[in-house]
Structures are given as structure tokens and as C-alpha cells.
Design a protein around this motif. Structure first.
Motif, PDB file in Angstrom:
ATOM      1  N   ARG A   1       2.783  -3.698  -5.048  1.00 36.66           N
ATOM      2  CA  ARG A   1       2.075  -3.899  -6.319  1.00 36.66           C
ATOM      3  C   ARG A   1       2.482  -5.221  -6.982  1.00 36.66           C
ATOM      4  NH1 ARG A   1       2.367   2.455  -7.980  1.00 36.66           N
ATOM      5  NH2 ARG A   1       0.423   3.045  -6.945  1.00 36.66           N
ATOM      6  N   LYS A   2       3.713  -5.635  -6.779  1.00 40.24           N
ATOM      7  CA  LYS A   2       4.176  -6.889  -7.348  1.00 40.24           C
ATOM      8  C   LYS A   2       3.692  -8.098  -6.557  1.00 40.24           C
ATOM      9  CE  LYS A   2       8.531  -5.222  -9.375  1.00 40.24           C
ATOM     10  NZ  LYS A   2      10.018  -5.280  -9.277  1.00 40.24           N
TER      11      LYS A   2
ATOM     12  N   ALA B   1      15.471  10.154   1.309  1.00 42.88           N
ATOM     13  CA  ALA B   1      15.479   8.726   1.628  1.00 42.88           C
ATOM     14  C   ALA B   1      14.061   8.199   1.813  1.00 42.88           C
ATOM     15  CB  ALA B   1      16.310   8.475   2.884  1.00 42.88           C
ATOM     16  N   ALA B   2      13.207   9.002   2.475  1.00 44.77           N
ATOM     17  CA  ALA B   2      11.830   8.563   2.716  1.00 44.77           C
ATOM     18  C   ALA B   2      11.083   8.365   1.408  1.00 44.77           C
ATOM     19  CB  ALA B   2      11.110   9.574   3.595  1.00 44.77           C
ATOM     20  N   ASP B   3      11.241   9.295   0.477  1.00 44.13           N
ATOM     21  CA  ASP B   3      10.549   9.186  -0.807  1.00 44.13           C
ATOM     22  C   ASP B   3      11.046   7.980  -1.603  1.00 44.13           C
ATOM     23  OD1 ASP B   3       9.103  11.431  -0.187  1.00 44.13           O
ATOM     24  OD2 ASP B   3      10.168  12.766  -1.571  1.00 44.13           O
ATOM     25  N   LEU B   4      12.359   7.748  -1.575  1.00 47.27           N
ATOM     26  CA  LEU B   4      12.920   6.613  -2.304  1.00 47.27           C
ATOM     27  C   LEU B   4      12.435   5.294  -1.707  1.00 47.27           C
ATOM     28  CD1 LEU B   4      14.793   5.442  -4.447  1.00 47.27           C
ATOM     29  CD2 LEU B   4      16.719   5.810  -2.866  1.00 47.27           C
ATOM     30  N   ALA B   5      12.463   5.193  -0.379  1.00 48.59           N
ATOM     31  CA  ALA B   5      12.010   3.973   0.284  1.00 48.59           C
ATOM     32  C   ALA B   5      10.517   3.753   0.055  1.00 48.59           C
ATOM     33  CB  ALA B   5      12.317   4.047   1.776  1.00 48.59           C
ATOM     34  N   TRP B   6       9.742   4.836   0.085  1.00 49.22           N
ATOM     35  CA  TRP B   6       8.297   4.716  -0.140  1.00 49.22           C
ATOM     36  C   TRP B   6       8.003   4.214  -1.544  1.00 49.22           C
ATOM     37  CZ3 TRP B   6       4.319   4.480   2.981  1.00 49.22           C
ATOM     38  CH2 TRP B   6       3.022   4.623   2.458  1.00 49.22           C
ATOM     39  N   GLY B   7       8.677   4.749  -2.534  1.00 51.07           N
ATOM     40  CA  GLY B   7       8.480   4.288  -3.905  1.00 51.07           C
ATOM     41  C   GLY B   7       8.798   2.805  -4.046  1.00 51.07           C
ATOM     42  N   ARG B   8       9.868   2.375  -3.407  1.00 44.50           N
ATOM     43  CA  ARG B   8      10.227   0.954  -3.448  1.00 44.50           C
ATOM     44  C   ARG B   8       9.184   0.100  -2.736  1.00 44.50           C
ATOM     45  NH1 ARG B   8      16.645   2.172  -2.147  1.00 44.50           N
ATOM     46  NH2 ARG B   8      17.343   2.157  -4.339  1.00 44.50           N
ATOM     47  N   THR B   9       8.660   0.619  -1.627  1.00 52.20           N
ATOM     48  CA  THR B   9       7.651  -0.114  -0.862  1.00 52.20           C
ATOM     49  C   THR B   9       6.379  -0.320  -1.674  1.00 52.20           C
ATOM     50  OG1 THR B   9       8.521   0.676   1.261  1.00 52.20           O
ATOM     51  CG2 THR B   9       6.196   0.014   1.207  1.00 52.20           C
ATOM     52  N   ILE B  10       5.896   0.743  -2.297  1.00 54.97           N
ATOM     53  CA  ILE B  10       4.651   0.634  -3.071  1.00 54.97           C
ATOM     54  C   ILE B  10       4.842  -0.274  -4.284  1.00 54.97           C
ATOM     55  CG2 ILE B  10       2.956   1.913  -4.411  1.00 54.97           C
ATOM     56  CD1 ILE B  10       2.810   2.206  -1.290  1.00 54.97           C
TER      57      ILE B  10
ATOM     58  N   LYS C   1       6.349 -16.371  11.618  1.00 54.20           N
ATOM     59  CA  LYS C   1       5.272 -17.149  12.244  1.00 54.20           C
ATOM     60  C   LYS C   1       4.044 -17.332  11.364  1.00 54.20           C
ATOM     61  CE  LYS C   1       7.638 -17.413  16.072  1.00 54.20           C
ATOM     62  NZ  LYS C   1       8.277 -18.689  16.462  1.00 54.20           N
ATOM     63  N   SER C   2       3.904 -16.530  10.297  1.00 53.12           N
ATOM     64  CA  SER C   2       2.690 -16.581   9.485  1.00 53.12           C
ATOM     65  C   SER C   2       2.975 -17.203   8.121  1.00 53.12           C
ATOM     66  CB  SER C   2       2.122 -15.172   9.294  1.00 53.12           C
ATOM     67  OG  SER C   2       1.010 -15.212   8.416  1.00 53.12           O
ATOM     68  N   ALA C   3       2.371 -18.351   7.875  1.00 56.07           N
ATOM     69  CA  ALA C   3       2.511 -18.983   6.563  1.00 56.07           C
ATOM     70  C   ALA C   3       1.673 -18.270   5.515  1.00 56.07           C
ATOM     71  CB  ALA C   3       2.107 -20.449   6.643  1.00 56.07           C
ATOM     72  N   GLY C   4       0.717 -17.424   5.965  1.00 56.24           N
ATOM     73  CA  GLY C   4      -0.191 -16.769   5.030  1.00 56.24           C
ATOM     74  C   GLY C   4       0.168 -15.348   4.663  1.00 56.24           C
ATOM     75  N   LEU C   5       1.148 -14.758   5.335  1.00 53.27           N
ATOM     76  CA  LEU C   5       1.550 -13.396   4.995  1.00 53.27           C
ATOM     77  C   LEU C   5       2.153 -13.387   3.597  1.00 53.27           C
ATOM     78  CD1 LEU C   5       1.873 -10.457   6.114  1.00 53.27           C
ATOM     79  CD2 LEU C   5       4.205 -11.131   6.767  1.00 53.27           C
ATOM     80  N   ASN C   6       1.692 -12.468   2.756  1.00 45.39           N
ATOM     81  CA  ASN C   6       2.126 -12.447   1.355  1.00 45.39           C
ATOM     82  C   ASN C   6       3.299 -11.524   1.071  1.00 45.39           C
ATOM     83  OD1 ASN C   6      -1.240 -12.763   1.066  1.00 45.39           O
ATOM     84  ND2 ASN C   6       0.024 -14.241  -0.014  1.00 45.39           N
ATOM     85  N   ALA C   7       3.592 -10.583   1.970  1.00 40.41           N
ATOM     86  CA  ALA C   7       4.705  -9.649   1.758  1.00 40.41           C
ATOM     87  C   ALA C   7       4.974  -8.897   3.052  1.00 40.41           C
ATOM     88  CB  ALA C   7       4.379  -8.651   0.639  1.00 40.41           C
TER      89      ALA C   7
END
Length: 292
Positions: free
Chosen positions: A288-289, A275-284, A194-200
Motif C-alpha cells: 500500500r505504501k 507468523a503468517a498473519d503478521l508477515a501478511w499484514g506487513r506485506t500488504i 535486474k529490473s529497473a522498473g520493479l516498484n517493490a
């Protein structure tokens, strides 16, 4: 010294059904008693399945590297409440992240997650999407009941109002991402349509949006799922096909052998640190990208 009660996958599944579908605690305890073998065993196991508000925060509320405050701001049709956290020593404008809670509302765990996001170099805002109903109550069962009364269209509109408010803040670079967990993950998926302005958008074990709405998605998406989460995972294939067919930018990660809510460190039975640490690293890395 007594051994910790043994928690089976059937018990975890029963808890998931109770907290997301039936909302009937009495039936849940009856089922748990049958699975555990006695009422006493069920009474000991139930708190281990639930999230504990007494669990220590990963980032203390008093962390001197951060500025944190409760805020109010304009929603789509009324006032929204939230928890805003910013790094104290930012060298320039920062990307902003909306941190969207589970179906327990804005609790101490989600405030902790917002602080973790801010420590990674972002402005973090955890809105209380129960604001239209008076805000998150202390009782988790009451909070879960309130979610059934939320209008999804109005809730998405409040998410968009949150995004717009963040784009105008001093010290923000105008780019806004969203990360959500459980109910919040589902809201990220809906919000993205619904949001054209959401960047990620990052959705942790969130319900997928209607496939007919997928063509409207503009934001790149990062989607995390627990391998044992059959209820939510049933929608992955259709979502993946719709995203691919419409040329969307996305990544899907399924973490084998872990449950729904694997990121929630306050729930000892379901939390999986690896799993939480791996997913968190991917999220951050993803934020950043996309929004830094």
C-alpha cells in the motif's frame, strides 16, 4: 481415536532437504522411517509434512467480490500462462502484484494467495514460470524436477515481461510489485537486481541473490525469514551487509521458532498462523505504501 503422529524438527529438516536439495524421495522415506521408528509411522507423517492440495482455500475460487481467469501473455521468448485476479468494484486504477510460486509451480495454494492479494485492493497475477516447459504438472515431484531445468536468466526475463504486461493493463496504475515464496522468494531477490522498473519486492524465505548484483537493486524490499530455516538464513548476514553498504531501502524480519514455508497453510507441519498473519499484514502495508 488415535493421536496425531509426533513430528520432530529433524523430520521437517529432512523434508526440506528432500524438496530443495536431493529430490530423492526414496532416501527421504528411508531417513523418515529411521526418525519415525517404523515404515508405518513414516507413511503417516509424510503427508503431514507435504502440502495438501485438498486443503480448503482461504478465499474460495468462486468469491463473488473477485474476477479471476486463466490468461496467456507474451513472455520474453514465448507464451506465458498465469492466473489473473482483480477486485470487481475498484474505484480507480490499482497497483499490480506478481505472485510467484514455490518450487511446486502454479498450484491451487498460489492461486488462493493471488485471490488474497486481490481482495486487499490490487491486481494480482500468478504466473506459471514452468510455462516454457509446458506448464505446471499435477505431480509435485515432477514439478520440482522441472525447476532444475529452468535457466535463471530466462526466468528473470519472463518476470520482467510479466511486469511490463501488467503496466499496460486497463485498470492498473502502472506500478508493479512482486511477492514470492520459497523458490519464488529467491526469484524476487534476483528479479530486483535486474529490473529497473520493479516498484517493490517481498521475498518469503527466498535464497539471496549474488552480493555483487545488489548495487543494481532499485526497488524497496521486504524480506521475511523463518527462524528455524538454517539453510536459507545462512545467507542473511551477507545480504544485509550488501544492502546496507549500497544504501538500499529494505526491512528484514526473522520470525522466531517457525520453519521454512511458514506461510503455506496447506502444510500442517510447517504452517504457523501467528507468523503468517503478521508477515501478511506487513506485506500488504508495504504494498500500500509502495504501489497503491
Amino acid at each position: 481415536m488415535t493421536d496425531s503422529p509426533k513430528i520432530s524438527q529433524a523430520m521437517i529438516d529432512a523434508y526440506d532437504e528432500y524438496t530443495h536439495l536431493s529430490l530423492d524421495r526414496r532416501k527421504f522415506m528411508e531417513k523418515l522411517t529411521l526418525l519415525a521408528g517404523s515404515g508405518a509411522a513414516a507413511a503417516a507423517i509424510a503427508p503431514l509434512l507435504a502440502a495438501s492440495g485438498a486443503q480448503a482455500a482461504i478465499v474460495p475460487a468462486t468469491d463473488e467480490r473477485l474476477s479471476a481467469q486463466d490468461v496467456t501473455y507474451p513472455g520474453a521468448n514465448g507464451e506465458m500462462k498465469g492466473y489473473l485476479v482483480t477486485p470487481k468494484n475498484a474505484s480507480g486504477p490499482l497497483g499490480s502484484v506478481i505472485v510467484i510460486h514455490e518450487n511446486r509451480g502454479l498450484n491451487e495454494h498460489i492461486r488462493d494467495v493471488a485471490r488474497r492479494v486481490a481482495l486487499e485492493g490490487f491486481v494480482a497475477l500468478a504466473p506459471d514460470f514452468l510455462s516454457p516447459q509446458g506448464g505446471t504438472p499435477a505431480d509435485e515431484d515432477k514439478a520440482r524436477e522441472l525447476f532444475s531445468g529452468l535457466d535463471m536468466g530466462a526466468t528473470v526475463a519472463n518476470a520482467e515481461a510479466t511486469r511490463l504486461w501488467l503496466t499496460k493493463r486497463d485498470g492498473a496504475n502502472g506500478k508493479v510489485g512482486a511477492v514470492g515464496f520459497c523458490w519464488g522468494g529467491g526469484l524476487v531477490n534476483r528479479f530486483a537486481t535486474k529490473s529497473a522498473g520493479l516498484n517493490a519486492g517481498v521475498a518469503y524465505y527466498g535464497a539471496q541473490p549474488p552480493v555483487e548484483d545488489v548495487p543494481a537493486i532499485k526497488a524497496p524490499l521486504l524480506l521475511h525469514y523463518g527462524g528455524l530455516d538454517e539453510r536459507i538464513n545462512a545467507g542473511i548476514d551477507a545480504y544485509r551487509k550488501a544492502l546496507e553498504a549500497n544504501g538500499k531501502t529494505f526491512e528484514i524480519f526473522v520470525y522466531d521458532g517457525v520453519n521454512h514455508a511458514f506461510n503455506n497453510d496447506t502444510s500442517s507441519a510447517r504452517y504457523d498462523k501467528t507468523a503468517a498473519d503478521l508477515a501478511w499484514g506487513r506485506t500488504i502495508e508495504f504494498f500500500r505504501k509502495t504501489i497503491a
